[in-house]
Design an enzyme around this catalytic site. Structure first.
Site, PDB file in Angstrom:
ATOM      1  N   SER A  64     -40.624   3.020  62.622  1.00  0.00           N
ATOM      2  CA  SER A  64     -41.866   2.310  62.348  1.00  0.00           C
ATOM      3  C   SER A  64     -41.805   1.629  60.984  1.00  0.00           C
ATOM      4  CB  SER A  64     -43.038   3.292  62.464  1.00  0.00           C
ATOM      5  OG  SER A  64     -44.269   2.613  62.483  1.00  0.00           O
ATOM      6  N   ASP A  87     -45.681  -0.576  73.861  1.00  0.00           N
ATOM      7  CA  ASP A  87     -45.935   0.006  72.553  1.00  0.00           C
ATOM      8  C   ASP A  87     -47.214  -0.629  72.005  1.00  0.00           C
ATOM      9  OD1 ASP A  87     -46.010   0.790  69.884  1.00  0.00           O
ATOM     10  OD2 ASP A  87     -43.869   0.495  69.553  1.00  0.00           O
ATOM     11  N   HIS A 131     -44.973   4.506  70.685  1.00  0.00           N
ATOM     12  CA  HIS A 131     -44.410   4.076  69.412  1.00  0.00           C
ATOM     13  C   HIS A 131     -43.404   5.074  68.838  1.00  0.00           C
ATOM     14  CE1 HIS A 131     -44.415   1.438  65.966  1.00  0.00           C
ATOM     15  NE2 HIS A 131     -44.788   2.398  65.141  1.00  0.00           N
TER      16      HIS A 131
END
Length: 267
Positions: free
Chosen positions: A95, A217, A245
């Site tokens: 991320s 996502d 995610h």
């Protein structure tokens, strides 16, 4: 300063193997990698750590000034690399940490030789010709909700971020991880994560790079993966047959397999 203590550094795998440095995202810690570490550490030296303010890190070392920008997190990465004298390590960032890895590789190019970006996003806010997945109003509302009631926000948002509603235990794990973070620290990390625009930084990436995205996502739509791939010359884009995610939790075998395939291609 004892960097190993400050960042709760843990190392496993063969002593003489190439090094993988695994970096967690917002509201998480190194425990989020636990399902992929056994496979990765069979052939690679795996380094795990927590950013200051997360997990088992030394909370006394946290400062809002340092961690109000991604440069502060990149400095943690460089500190860990220097403490362990890592050279040409493969940085695996989840991320927002994917962008932290870009900054760390620019700051210490001798330390990081390749990047693996797991569900990255250089900018979460939509712009002309760019879809980040959120409007400015969306992000303003998200941050206002987080700052007003962090625990309530965590309980509502974590399952959305995780996806996989048919596996509620995954959403609960992310909720628990979020809720374990100090709300004041989370507020700063959230603003840094969701308000930073790192698109220009992608142009400076010159190391081999793998971009891992999921089929669905809610936080980083596939348009973002395509953008990152297009922005980094000679990068490789892999779309995992996974939802959410956090594929290192929801699809660990597919995630570790894609990383290992990429590592083999570097030899």
């Amino acid at each position: 300063m004892d960097i190993r203590h400050r960042n709760n550094v843990n190392v496993m795998g063969p002593d003489d193997a190439p090094v993988l440095l695994l970096a967690h995202g917002f509201g998480c810690d190194q425990n989020m990698w636990r399902l992929v570490v056994p496979e990765l550490s069979r052939r690679y030296r795996v380094v795990l750590f927590d950013y200051v303010g997360s997990g088992g890190s030394d909370l006394a070392a946290w400062s809002e000034e340092r961690y109000a920008s991604l440069q502060g997190y990149a400095a943690d990465v460089v500190d860990v690399c220097e403490e362990l004298d890592l050279r040409q390590a493969v940085f695996v960032g989840h991320s927002v940490s994917a962008m932290v890895g870009v900054l760390a590789a620019q700051a210490a190019p001798e330390r990081i030789g390749a990047l693996v970006m797991v569900t990255p996003s250089p900018c979460y806010i939509d712009d002309e010709g760019y879809r980040g997945g959120f409007s400015t109003e969306d992000i303003d509302e998200l941050l206002a909700s987080l700052e007003a009631n962090y625990l309530g926000w965590s309980s509502a948002m974590a399952p959305v971020i995780m996806g996989n509603p048919e596996r509620p235990e995954l959403g609960q794990e992310l909720t628990n991880s979020f809720c374990a973070t100090d709300p004041d620290i989370a507020r700063v990390f959230a603003r840094t994560t969701f308000l930073t625009d790192s698109r220009e930084d992608l142009k400076g990436v010159s190391v081999p790079t793998l971009v891992l995205e999921c089929e669905q996502d809610a936080i980083a739509p596939r348009e973002v993966g395509a953008y990152v791939h297009a922005a980094i010359p000679a990068s490789r884009l892999v779309t995992l047959d996974a939802t959410g995610h956090c594929p290192q939790l929801s699809a660990p075998q597919a995630t570790s397999g894609a990383i290992l395939d990429f590592l083999e291609s570097l030899k």
